[in-house]
Design an enzyme around this catalytic site. Structure first.
Site, PDB file in Angstrom:
ATOM      1  N   HIS A 161     -30.793  10.306  15.453  1.00  0.00           N
ATOM      2  CA  HIS A 161     -29.182   9.969  16.208  1.00  0.00           C
ATOM      3  C   HIS A 161     -29.400  10.769  17.769  1.00  0.00           C
ATOM      4  O   HIS A 161     -28.530  10.945  18.119  1.00  0.00           O
ATOM      5  CB  HIS A 161     -28.283  10.713  15.454  1.00  0.00           C
ATOM      6  CG  HIS A 161     -27.616   9.815  14.261  1.00  0.00           C
ATOM      7  ND1 HIS A 161     -28.384   9.406  13.214  1.00  0.00           N
ATOM      8  CD2 HIS A 161     -26.305   9.416  14.086  1.00  0.00           C
ATOM      9  CE1 HIS A 161     -27.496   8.882  12.426  1.00  0.00           C
ATOM     10  NE2 HIS A 161     -26.246   8.673  13.036  1.00  0.00           N
ATOM     11  N   GLU A 210     -24.570  -4.580  15.364  1.00  0.00           N
ATOM     12  CA  GLU A 210     -24.559  -4.051  16.914  1.00  0.00           C
ATOM     13  C   GLU A 210     -25.309  -5.521  17.636  1.00  0.00           C
ATOM     14  O   GLU A 210     -24.847  -5.586  18.670  1.00  0.00           O
ATOM     15  CB  GLU A 210     -25.868  -2.896  16.965  1.00  0.00           C
ATOM     16  CG  GLU A 210     -25.157  -1.740  16.692  1.00  0.00           C
ATOM     17  CD  GLU A 210     -25.142  -1.335  15.271  1.00  0.00           C
ATOM     18  OE1 GLU A 210     -25.424  -2.060  14.209  1.00  0.00           O
ATOM     19  OE2 GLU A 210     -24.560  -0.474  14.866  1.00  0.00           O
TER      20      GLU A 210
END
Ligand SMILES: Cc1ncc(C[n+]2csc(CCOP(=O)(O)OP(=O)(O)O)c2C)c(N)n1
Ligand SMILES: Cc1ncc(C[n+]2csc(CCOP(=O)(O)OP(=O)(O)O)c2C)c(N)n1
Ligand SMILES: [Mg+2]
Ligand SMILES: [Mg+2]
Lengths: 329, 334, 334, 329
Positions: free
Chosen positions: A133, A64
């Protein structure tokens, strides 16, 4: 001639926005984990690899920080990258690049280098994805100067915000509430770019202002219908852009209703709702008939079990109950 | 720097152990098949990542661990939890979101934890468990405990910076971590060669002077032997070891995967190498199991699964009043 | 995978170029000595990281770059800014915090930027510039530009995950990045062997199949030659290259460093290898410079510095009214 | 017998706190970049390597995510690690470990695994370190459930908060405003652990409540003295613990003064100050004689130039001017 309306869902609207951007400007490309061959972890970029090829629909390794930073560099180098980060929890791995680079380059360089980068990511709970999440950090990101923060709640915005964000010379983060992906609706055939500097009044009423954005907006609209049956008329404001906030929108409404309730999927302490409340305090204190209130997500890492997740998230019933209490005093 | 490569078609160790491996792999397989069913029936929700096809890895690696050793795994960890000894019932109830789940239903499929078996997750951030594993090993080292921390992760995790930082720290400080890479050649839809400029994964660990080995992850006996050697090395040197297990997931990444990124042919090819079928074949060759024996085994497992499902069905929901518990420890803890 | 190692004591290229190298290194040296003085006089504030001792690296590497190439550097970047062609005046005024500074005084010593010379910082997050450099190279590749992006960083940065992620991405996508590791053997007070389990830095890049070379960073000619070859490789292959330059900082890490972590002896040893003194020695041997010539050069540089200081002194402070400018672009930009 | 007072600075007080912790509990160790041989980037850990050796004063490679995560693991494994991150901007590299692991382990595991970890870091501006070293993100961190956030503003707290944090079973972040390191003061010889669940009233007055923490606290105290000369008497509250907030402290004060001004070095939008303002709105609206106001840092990445940095940060003069305006109406 009447505008043609097309049935589609929020995901399709995003997909169309992406497709249009890729067609209109060859500097635009999409980069992120599984955006290509897999079709996007939430299927948002489905079909784009076939249409635009692997140069412009770039599957990245799991890294990322590197691919977000590469987006910054590519933007500096003349491209118009769209970086997709699968979900907001993973974006923490890229936060150094976002805050220390994307948000600061223009300022540190005394105005020499702007970063025309768009970062998209899924956000929010409601899918039982638990504590790594499910968080709603878009309001938290809105703390950072140098970036703009958008959260499309409607098909129109899902379709139109991307292009407007790409026209912006500075980094723009677009947060897509994951529960909205399958949301069905209608979109006019000529739907296009939308303003990204204004909130929007979606329903009018005189008794109370409901201020929200993202997935909670729909809960507010539902609550507003229920309240209307009881004779309580509410303004419902979709903030749309979380940074910079469009103060005028909610101040004008509060000047009329004298009461405001903010509904925000972020955790309560230090929420965007707190900021809105503080701004009303500062700019409309003397117009208030009652304290501004907030409904936010409970301050817990999101639990997996459905009933617990539901208890943690803002719900229509609590919006209705709070609104009633605020009106009845 | 040692590099060992296992030879294919190892001899079976002994009857008892081989049968134990078979039972463990079958338990995982059938449990997950049931889980997929329950997912479709909407009893289980969220993300469900099946380990089907990869069972030999968790089962073989677990064999090398003692009860004092620690395990850190990923969101694809049913196999590790079960092979470590956690009950099907506690896992199933967790996936139902019930209070008798191993984590009271707070974690779900991706976050299985267990104190007794030192299972520290169930981590759903790719590579996020590696630094934690390094720290567990550091704590053991500083307390002169002789435990090994076994850290399992997918090959996709190796592109993340956290993998490299963790590997360097473990090597620099010589910490007893057994890094187990479950190389199933895909990270969601991204094939290894689209994720790494160098696809020889052991070379990455070797760059930190961490000894490595690669093993056929479809052969449970080979995995067990390699893991044994690897953990022996960790115990002897006190330092880390990197074990690559080459395996394959037969199922989609999770329940939402359109599966466009790999060919049916490729999947079928790997299925031919199913770790369970091939072990059964070898056991039969040896005469250590026959069809009735196998049926008996399947029956026992089916019963175990049924009772786990019953347990989950009958378990209560945690009270919503307790929502904000476990954000901080209850008073008095330390 | 190519690995080249430069031979010590290279022949001097030619008179003109050698004298140019000397001038550039001396300009950096004297400018920074003056900066240290001005720091003590409290004209310059914040963190000031001197490059003294390492001048051969920036000067030699710059030689390999054309005007279309991009540079990404660290907080220790005065040398890179000057050798790329930025004026002393713009840099000095920046460190004074004045409006005529290259960044209007917003950036200071750690954040020098320049459009003309494509200097993209001045990045004060260790390893934070690497992904950005990869992106610049990606943009060039996608636009069919033949530029090289040169990314300089210290050896300390190589323990950060961002280094590994960036290296992998550049190698996987074959992007034209010249990675230049300025290995001065310390990251603040942390010696290389306390930071890396393997101290051979090229092996880390090689693990990504990136070609590498190591060069004596105290020899400007050697650096220039190695950088030339390296950038040629980048231009030919379109892919990355990793060049390690072994050097040493003669001064503390920044102005606040107690310097306890290395011996006076070690520092003195390296000072014997001062890149400027040794180049002068070689130039004198060749008869390409003499003491009067050197004095003239020093005089010219002193004049340049004096006028840079004058410029900085006389420059205005930016109006406080403009504080919130440059958080976002002025209207109309894109 | 009178308590003996010793002259020292904030940095010394922190150093003493560390030394004491290392002496008292052998499970405690310190780990971070340059904490050992270099003596700490701000010299806080000076001398500790000699006294406790490299096993317990561990210099780490530059890898914020790994050594923070290792701190989490070591805490799970029975140790009591203190992780030092040099400054808050670098902590973004460790945010995945902090938010996705440290803050969630206890909850995800249904109460099985707590993480007794302390993370210390420098924060804030005022030293002309520009846009990648100067931000005040402690209020932003206070958004995260599962961690506690402390900010010592006084020598007593610098000395005493660490041990209390180590006794806490959950992750505690301690933010040390870098400008305070050289601050001189006196500390009693027997100074020890301090409560970390309460704010503290440092000055009493009836006209206005000044709420602050960290380096701005001292600006508030200075402003309070100036205001007192003009006859304006202020309560000055040091929040000390930013998560969880001690609401009682400021609510009690506002009940008396009916006016509150919050001074916070964080950026204004989404600041801790916004949260405090919203809580006063919700819990003390009817006791307010004027809107609660905030003085925060200007929403810019911190500029290097001294005059610009000063203009960006809250200053005594603006506190005084705002307080005056709030009283005079
Ligand atoms: C930091 C982070 N990025 C992305 C994801 C989404 N994601 C979940 S699993 C996965 C693939 C991981 O592949 P691998 O490490 O090979 O493990 P496998 O699933 O194959 O067992 C991805 C991208 C995540 N959970 N965490
Ligand atoms: C991410 C990050 N961590 C820590 C620091 C503090 N810091 C600044 S320079 C430095 C040492 C870097 O060493 P190296 O990369 O070798 O470069 P050098 O200073 O030797 O040129 C450190 C630790 C930082 N700026 N960024
Ligand atoms: Mg995989
Ligand atoms: Mg160095």
């Amino acid at each position: 001639m009447e505008q043609q309306l097309r049935k589609m869902n929020y995901r399709d609207a995003l997909n169309e926005g992406l497709r249009e951007a890729l067609q209109k400007d060859e500097r635009v490309f999409l980069m992120g984990e599984d955006v290509g061959r897999y079709g996007g972890c939430f299927a948002v970029s489905k079909g784009l690899l076939d249409e635009f090829g692997p140069e412009r629909i770039r599957d990245t390794p799991l890294s990322e920080s590197a691919f977000t930073g590469a987006g910054i560099g590519a933007a500096l180098g003349g491209m118009r990258p769209i970086v997709e980060i699968m979900t907001v929890n993973f974006s923490l791995l890229a936060l150094d690049q976002i805050m220390n680079n994307a948000a600061t380059y223009l300022h540190m360089s005394g105005g020499l280098f702007n970063v025309p980068l768009v970062i998209r990511m899924a956000t929010g709970g409601g899918k039982q994805l638990a504590a790594q999440h499910s968080h709603s950090l878009e309001g938290w990101y809105a703390h950072i100067p140098g970036i703009k923060v958008l959260c499309p709640a409607t098909l129109e915005d899902a379709r139109g915000m991307l292009w407007s964000a790409l026209l912006d010379p500075d980094p723009v983060l677009i947060f897509e509430p994951a529960v909205l992906y399958p949301m069905e609706g209608e979109l006019s055939a000529d739907a296009g770019p939308v303003a990204i500097d204004q909130a929007k009044l979606l329903r009018e009423g005189k008794d109370l202002t409901l201020i929200s954005y993202g997935s909670c907006l729909h809960k507010c609209l539902e609550a507003a219908s229920i309240l209307a049956e009881e004779g309580i008329e509410t303004d419902v404001i979709d903030l749309r852009t979380l940074r910079p906030l469009d103060d005028e929108s909610f101040l004008a409404s509060v000047a009329k209703t004298h009461r405001a309730l903010i509904v925000d999927e972020g955790w309560r302490s230090g929420s965007l709702a707190a900021e809105v409340s503080a701004r009303i305090m500062e700019q409309a204190f003397y117009q208030l008939d009652a304290p501004v209130e907030r409904i936010c997500t409970a301050e817990v890492p999101m639990p997996y079990a459905k009933h617990m997740e539901e208890a943690a998230l803002p719900q229509v019933s609590s919006i209705v109950a709070t609104a009633r209490r605020m009106i009845d005093g | 720097m040692t590099t060992m490569t296992s030879k294919p078609g190892q001899a079976l160790v002994n009857r008892e152990q081989s049968l134990h491996f078979l039972r463990q792999m079958l338990r995982i397989r059938r449990f997950e098949e049931k889980s997929a069913e329950l997912y479709s029936a909407m009893k289980i929700r969220g993300f469900l990542h099946l380990y089907i096809g990869e069972e030999a890895v968790a089962v073989g690696v677990t064999e090398a661990l003692g009860s004092d050793d620690a395990v850190v795994a990923t969101y694809r960890e049913h196999g590790h939890a079960m092979s470590r000894g956690m009950s099907m019932a506690a896992i199933m109830a967790e996936m139902y979101g019930k209070i008798d789940g191993c984590c009271r239903g707070r974690g779900g499929s991706m976050h299985l934890f267990d104190v007794e078996h030192r299972l520290y997750g169930g981590n759903a951030i790719v590579a996020g468990g590696l630094p934690v594993a390094v720290g567990l090993a550091l704590a053991d080292q500083m307390q002169n405990k002789k435990s090994v921390t076994c850290c399992c992760f997918g090959e996709g995790a190796m592109a993340e910076g956290e993998f490299h930082e963790a590997m360097n720290l473990a090597a620099l400080w010589q910490l007893p971590v057994l890094f187990v890479c479950e190389n199933n050649f895909y990270a969601m839809g991204t094939a290894l060669q689209l994720s790494e400029s160098v696809v020889d994964l052991t070379s990455k660990a070797a760059a930190y002077a961490v000894p490595t080995a690669t093993v056929d992850g479809m052969d449970v006996i080979a995995v067990a032997e390699a893991a044994e050697k690897a953990s022996d090395t960790v115990r002897e040197t006190g330092g880390p070891f990197f074990l690559e297990c080459r395996t394959y997931r037969f199922r989609p990444h999770s329940m939402f995967d359109p599966g466009l990124y790999r060919s049916r042919q490729e999947v079928e090819g790997w299925k031919q190498r199913c770790p369970i079928i091939s072990l059964i074949r070898r056991l039969k060759d040896k005469g250590w199991i026959d069809d009735p024996g196998l049926e008996r085994l399947e029956g026992e497992i089916a019963t175990e699964i049924d009772s786990a499902v019953d347990f989950a069905e009958q378990s209560e929901w945690e009270s919503v009043e307790d929502l904000t518990r476990f954000v901080y420890s209850d008073a008095g803890a330390n």
